[in-house]
Design an enzyme around this catalytic site. Sequence first.
Site, PDB file in Angstrom:
ATOM      1  N   GLY A   1      14.951  15.864  26.198  1.00  0.00           N
ATOM      2  CA  GLY A   1      13.542  15.489  26.102  1.00  0.00           C
ATOM      3  C   GLY A   1      13.322  14.086  26.630  1.00  0.00           C
ATOM      4  O   GLY A   1      14.261  13.293  26.741  1.00  0.00           O
TER       5      GLY A   1
ATOM      6  N   ASN B   1      24.717  14.329  26.995  1.00  0.00           N
ATOM      7  CA  ASN B   1      25.598  13.248  27.459  1.00  0.00           C
ATOM      8  C   ASN B   1      25.399  11.962  26.661  1.00  0.00           C
ATOM      9  O   ASN B   1      26.176  11.023  26.777  1.00  0.00           O
ATOM     10  CB  ASN B   1      25.430  12.995  28.970  1.00  0.00           C
TER      11      ASN B   1
ATOM     12  N   TYR C   1       3.721  13.428  24.368  1.00  0.00           N
ATOM     13  CA  TYR C   1       4.969  13.723  23.651  1.00  0.00           C
ATOM     14  C   TYR C   1       4.685  14.524  22.370  1.00  0.00           C
ATOM     15  O   TYR C   1       5.344  15.531  22.095  1.00  0.00           O
ATOM     16  CB  TYR C   1       5.664  12.396  23.325  1.00  0.00           C
TER      17      TYR C   1
END
Length: 245
Positions: free
Chosen positions: A88, A22, A151
Amino acid sequence: MTEESEPQAEPVPRSVLVTGGNRGIGRAIAEAFVARGDQVAVTTRNGGAPDGTLDVRCDITDAEQVEAAFAQVEEAHGPVEVLVANAGITHDTLLLRMSEDDWSSVIETNLTGSYRLAKRAAKGMLRLRRGRIVFVSSVVGLLGSAGQVNYAASKAGLVGMARSIARELGSRSITANVVAPGFVETDMTGVLTDEQKAAIKAQVPLQRYATTDEVAAAVTWLAGDGAAYVTGAVIPVDGGLGMGH
Ligand SMILES: NC(=O)c1ccc[n+]([C@@H]2O[C@H](COP(=O)([O-])OP(=O)(O)OC[C@H]3O[C@@H](n4cnc5c(N)ncnc54)[C@H](OP(=O)(O)O)[C@@H]3O)[C@@H](O)[C@H]2O)c1
């Protein structure tokens, strides 16, 4: 009929699933597949998929939602032939300040979510006897990054996962590859200060951030005919920031 007057073969539309499409990189990837004429489904938690795509709500940390999303996509477009695991998140902080939740939420979304998607997509691909899986990792997974232990670990994990899938499923013409972007101007990097952005650019040989379209170009190439013999690869789109790794 001469060779010149042969009608051009239309590209066959494929069932493509892009997670996190999106906004940011995922949106550019989804739009690039739409432009190519594919049938594209976009999964997000909040909706707002680009025009011409199937807007599917799915939190990739929830196995039941992933299963329901695949059922919805298969009903509309048939088995997923191209999976782009792009969704993510970051929860940046230094190691000694990192909470269990900072760690597990990032691993659960970026790594376990991608595993869940690949596993479910592989079922349909095995029946089709073809498929392309592309994981969106990061230069940080290869270089490391202070403040991003969670991460970086999640993004490095995608490399081992892709290469294992490449070995398991290669005999069925299923490829698994990784795109490793450097810094891209999106909501994710919007939280960085001007000083941090300037410091990053100074280290990039091309002296700028990537555009989302530049990342999308690598993904669509990996999903296309030209990359049929490419599997287990890590394709950097990082302006040279991570070269040598
Ligand atoms: N921007 C960069 O510089 C950069 C560099 C290297 C790698 N990357 C990677 O590229 C990918 C896209 O990054 P971006 O910068 O475009 O990020 P972004 O603008 O923050 O977008 C993240 C996307 O992931 C979706 N998402 C997050 N958590 C989700 C969940 N649990 N379930 C389903 N969807 C979820 C979001 O949609 P909802 O919030 O609606 O769910 C959104 O569409 C990420 O994997 C990121 O790590 C980014």
